[in-house]
Enzyme design. Structure first.
Site, PDB file in Angstrom:
ATOM      1  CB  THR B 143      -0.948   0.076   1.210  1.00 18.23           C
ATOM      2  OG1 THR B 143      -1.429   1.421   1.326  1.00 18.23           O
ATOM      3  CG2 THR B 143      -0.271  -0.267   2.524  1.00 18.23           C
ATOM      4  CG  ASP B 145      -3.099   4.966   1.338  1.00 19.01           C
ATOM      5  OD1 ASP B 145      -2.688   5.973   0.744  1.00 19.01           O
ATOM      6  OD2 ASP B 145      -4.186   4.420   1.099  1.00 19.01           O
ATOM      7  N   GLY B 190      -4.137   9.686   0.578  1.00 22.66           N
ATOM      8  CA  GLY B 190      -4.143   9.387   2.012  1.00 22.66           C
ATOM      9  C   GLY B 190      -5.497   9.731   2.600  1.00 22.66           C
ATOM     10  CG  LEU B 299       0.877  11.484 -12.345  1.00 19.78           C
ATOM     11  CD1 LEU B 299       1.052  12.999 -12.291  1.00 19.78           C
ATOM     12  CD2 LEU B 299       1.449  10.920 -13.638  1.00 19.78           C
ATOM     13  NE  ARG B 301      -3.458   4.144  -8.047  1.00 26.06           N
ATOM     14  CZ  ARG B 301      -4.757   4.020  -7.887  1.00 26.06           C
ATOM     15  NH1 ARG B 301      -5.261   4.072  -6.667  1.00 26.06           N
ATOM     16  NH2 ARG B 301      -5.564   3.841  -8.893  1.00 26.06           N
TER      17      ARG B 301
END
Lengths: 410, 410
Positions: B143, B145, B190, B299, B301
């Site tokens: 992830t 995040d 996020g 972009l 990730r």
């Protein structure tokens, strides 16, 4: 016998690029080595710095930081969008500029910029010739838009093109992961010329073959044809990747979507942005809920971390050779890139009269765009591909780029 | 004596990352070398592929392309956002999944994903134990995040962090060129955890010291404090760079700005996006005309071109060691990263019970955020910095990344 030592001034103008400082570095390096040149000065904020006598002295900077300028994006000296009027309309400004040139003993002036900057080079060099002021004024091209005439291409374009193509590949991969229908609109810069949008076609060597559709300002944008083309791809592939220039125009020549605030910049260019959102809201109603807009924004003109070696080297050569030409007595000209060969790619630096450049715009030739006006042809790819080649190990520190840290002593 | 050969299945789930396929590659490489494993299969679109029996056989792919998976962003096998209900509520799905496992002789199942995927690993492994179905099910974290508990950090985060910090440096340089006032708002992903926003602080080693302000979902967002803080920086520096998480919330816990369409995804997560534009429209009225919003969007990730070596290697190790642990008989667990040392950085791969992971969220500790709630402390930087280290020469062709081209034979 003492040699009369004279000073050299370099300034930057217009929108920044990733490699504009490589040209500055070229000027500084070449000029510093020449024994007839005393000081190499940099103007803070382009023409504004001249009018305000705000000059940096590069000899007072750490040479290691000067070298890092080559690998530092955006105009490190500061830039401006100063539109110089004719000297008939505004004689005081000319008198002021040339009195500063005289006061600081400026023999060589290098102005790195785009279209508007070349107009300034033209006006100042014409004025110098008419008034008998001895100075060499040379323009150095830069623009991610690649719209300068007289040069095969402009420094800054290759890196922006590489960044755009790379990002489109990555966005398309990201968009491919779910078993669903979706549309991605990637909005790139380009008011009147579609060179940046065209560069996205390089991405389609990847299996996803993105982008599917490319819209350039050179072709009148028709919403019905757009929907028709998009529907065709959508039915076939379920996922559509569209690249669109911010500057696409309707049949009346108006921007399809001017900025929310409909602002204008000081050159009366309309401030762009938002065409992606505009098309997305339309598509959400008509075609598909899942529409993502990716605006590459200023990222595309600052992407030193994705620099093209060809572009970086040429930006440096342009600065370096501007000094060479000035020392040979040239003035009122722009340094330009001539493509000698495509396979393997070879170029050389030449000079062109600046009046051939100023106030013209080089657009993507219509014969390089397909008939339907929604993609580019192989000729455009052949032109762009060599310009994104080569990898550069830019200076890094702690996993991030290490840009130049100047002291900026005025 | 013949060895009973059994099959191994790998699937991807949730939002993609730049390095999620490096974990797949780790699984394939390790499993292919093991003589007790017959076929290594990949599920097309995560759990959906299992339900539909859509499996790829990696032995039918070109090994050179399999190797390139390590350097290919986004879920190459296809992903899903399939929320598995409890087997009491939905016994047929469980029966279907395990009948497919049986039919395809799946002895090892690796599920690469985030929070929701670890919940799936937990449910399936619990079900297998209860019904006496012999299978090893291991979760592999991913992830951007970084909100998974039980692991020091998650593969995918380091590269997103590197991309964000690099982009903030470049954007700030770009914004510095004109002699004017301006505000840049960089919006990052996020929903509930501010790890990505926090990573932007790494950019402030550059002379511009951007970002000036960072807003994380962990801190209640107060518009008045925001304007106050911003005004202070604006008066001092004239140029302000703000990084804001898409998921910042007001005092009632509501997102400051939910999407235009106020849509929800299938997990009832609100679809984010737009908080930058929302704040910009406010600032344009109150403070300054020149506000640019840069949304890093997908972009951030997918940025394999800006990959962190530490991140890529760890993603690969996680996949590889998942197989090692499964072969040792482990099940119902998640591979996790343990930080052994920070200077120099060292980590090792371990296993954690998946029920410690599922349905929890790791947020940025409040003690790592400053009192004013508008920046992070050194502790956060010390944590993030090692994760963005190291450069990787990813495979390239013609100046662009060369991603894996699989045949996807079902």
């Amino acid at each position: 016998m003492s040699i009369l030592k004279t000073n050299c001034l370099v300034a930057q103008s217009g929108g920044p690029t990733a490699v504009i400082n490589a040209s500055v570095y070229g000027v500084i390096e070449k000029a510093s080595k020449n024994k007839t040149i005393n000081k190499v000065l940099g103007s803070n904020y382009g023409l504004e710095g001249i009018l305000n006598k705000n000059f940096f002295d590069f000899s007072k900077e750490n040479p290691a930081e000067i070298k890092r300028l080559k690998y530092t994006p955006a105009a490190a000296l500061g830039s401006c969008r100063y539109k110089l009027k004719s000297h008939l309309k505004n004689p005081e400004t000319y008198e002021k500029i040339f009195s500063v040139f005289k006061e600081f003993n400026i023999q060589y002036f290098f102005y790195i910029g785009g279209n508007d900057s070349m107009d300034t080079v033209k006006k100042l060099s014409d004025y110098a010739l008419e008034t008998g002021f001895e100075i060499q004024i040379i323009g150095v091209p830069k623009t991610i838009d690649n719209d300068l005439v007289g040069t095969d291409h402009s420094p800054g374009y290759g890196t922006a093109a590489k960044y755009i193509a790379t990002s489109v590949m990555e966005v398309a991969r990201d968009g491919s992961v779910y078993n669903n229908e979706n549309i991605h609109i990637i909005e790139v810069m380009g008011r009147h010329a579609g060179w940046l949008a065209a560069a996205s076609a390089l991405a389609n060597k990847d299996v996803i073959n993105a982008p599917d559709l490319i819209y350039l300002p050179e072709v009148t944008f028709n919403l019905n044809s757009f929907i028709e083309d998009l529907t065709k791809v959508y039915k076939k592939k379920k996922k559509v990747n569209i690249v669109v220039s911010e500057g696409i125009k309707d049949v009346n020549g108006n921007f399809v979507y001017a900025n929310k605030s409909a602002g204008h910049d000081v050159f009366k260019h309309k401030q762009m942005g938002g065409v992606g959102d505009f098309l997305a809201s339309y598509l959400k109603k008509e075609i598909c809920d899942r529409v993502k807009v990716i605006e590459l924004n200023v990222l595309q003109r600052a992407s030193m971390h994705c620099v093209s070696k060809v572009d970086l080297d040429e930006a440096y050569f342009c600065g370096r050779d501007a000094v060479k030409f000035a020392l040979a007595g040239e003035t009122g000209k722009m340094v330009a890139i001539e493509r000698i060969n495509n396979h393997p790619y070879q170029s050389k630096i030449k000079l062109v009269p600046v009046n051939h450049v100023a106030n013209h715009e080089k657009k993507v030739p219509i014969c390089w765009i397909n008939k339907r006006g929604n993609y580019i042809k192989q000729k455009a790819i052949d032109y762009i591909l060599p310009l994104i080649q080569g990898k550069v190990d830019i200076p890094r520190e702690n996993g991030l780029p290490r840009f130049a840290k100047l002291k900026y002593i005025l």
